[in-house]
Design an enzyme around this catalytic site. Sequence first.
Site, PDB file in Angstrom:
ATOM      1  N   GLY A  94       0.843  -1.181   0.000  1.00 11.87           N
ATOM      2  CA  GLY A  94       0.000   0.000   0.000  1.00 11.87           C
ATOM      3  C   GLY A  94       0.877   1.230   0.000  1.00 11.87           C
TER       4      GLY A  94
ATOM      5  N   MET B 174       2.113   2.906   2.505  1.00 15.04           N
ATOM      6  CA  MET B 174       3.152   2.968   3.523  1.00 15.04           C
ATOM      7  C   MET B 174       3.587   1.610   4.048  1.00 15.04           C
ATOM      8  SD  MET B 174       1.951   6.261   5.816  1.00 15.04           S
ATOM      9  CE  MET B 174       0.357   5.522   6.217  1.00 15.04           C
TER      10      MET B 174
ATOM     11  N   LYS C 155       4.063  -2.929   3.274  1.00 13.29           N
ATOM     12  CA  LYS C 155       4.070  -4.099   2.406  1.00 13.29           C
ATOM     13  C   LYS C 155       3.406  -5.259   3.140  1.00 13.29           C
ATOM     14  CE  LYS C 155       8.237  -2.906  -0.237  1.00 13.29           C
ATOM     15  NZ  LYS C 155       9.617  -3.303  -0.605  1.00 13.29           N
TER      16      LYS C 155
ATOM     17  N   ASP D 107     -12.098   6.456   5.678  1.00 12.71           N
ATOM     18  CA  ASP D 107     -11.460   6.205   4.379  1.00 12.71           C
ATOM     19  C   ASP D 107     -12.180   5.060   3.665  1.00 12.71           C
ATOM     20  OD1 ASP D 107      -9.665   6.723   2.338  1.00 12.71           O
ATOM     21  OD2 ASP D 107      -8.094   5.434   3.158  1.00 12.71           O
TER      22      ASP D 107
END
Length: 358
Positions: free
Chosen positions: A57, A59, A61, A172
């Site tokens: 993603g 920030m 893994k 989100d």
Amino acid sequence: MFCARCHREYDAARFCPYDGAELHDAPQTTLFASRPTRRRGEILGDRYIICGYLGRGAMAKVYLAEDRQNLRPVAIKILEPAHAGAQRTRERFLREAQAAAMIGHPNIVRVFDVGQRSDGSPYLVMEYLFGESLGDWLRRERVMDAELAVPVLRHAANALGAAHRVGIIHRDVKPDNLFLVGQPGDPYAVKVLDFGLAKNTAQAGLTVTGFAVGTVEYMSPEQVVSDLHDQRTDIYALGIVMYRTFTGSLPFARIEDDTDILAQHLLVAPPPPSQVKPELDPRIESVILKAARKHPDNRYPTMDALVEDLDRLASDRPLLADAPLQLTDTYEPRGVFARRATTYFYKRLGMLPRSLQG
């Protein structure tokens, strides 16, 4: 017993009742697809051995690993070293584990453990999920039929409703954070992912005035101007997810940059979904538009109310969405920064602020 084809599990059987594949005694990492990684064989917490690479993603893994205590596969999400030193980033990363523990809902990804690598990078040990995100589906198929979309969205709304009941707002909600469990194209369950931006309404400290959090295409008006927000923020975002799922398009387009999208979320009514997809069921359109109202008081008050309308789609019962609006559907900024930001966005779109109209 475990089916390596669809990843369903059964108490006792020789073949999968769903797809006929021969069943295995238990899930094994050798049955799961992953990519090579230099971290293969690395052991975390004296318990989890990395077997392959799954993806990444913004920030972190994600790796396929095996829990050596029970020999079951897990997914391990490791915060990248470049971000691990930032306290606020670490807090948001670990918040996913805290949120999952508080909510405990079957449609929210489970987090089994947390730890820290020798280089200081924190990691989360999560259930391994087989399938694809709703975002992946929509990028490939563009539109989802109502027969599948309504149950998918209902499961997502139920999960988010459970989060809201314990005071957690996701902030989100987007297709990439809704995971369709099962063979790609044939999901049988939904998992809500990534509570890294979640806000616990009983706590403070992760929201900074003047700093909007979320994903631009799905941000509510109150998020756009960094105003206080509640569970109706997630309802708005899920409304935009529904808009895209049923029409194949987002309601607002980028003109020059992301600022244009933010301005439209705040000030412009979305085009009716039927304008994009004329054959769309008018009742589905009503649900979408109710969820995506500008004024929070004009949206569904809770995810339970949204679920109620999704259930009513299968009957002739009148929709909650069809009730007349009680308020003009414009967002009224509350904070000083929000009012200044709203004036800026009016100017960005070449519009006259309401205070100067007529």
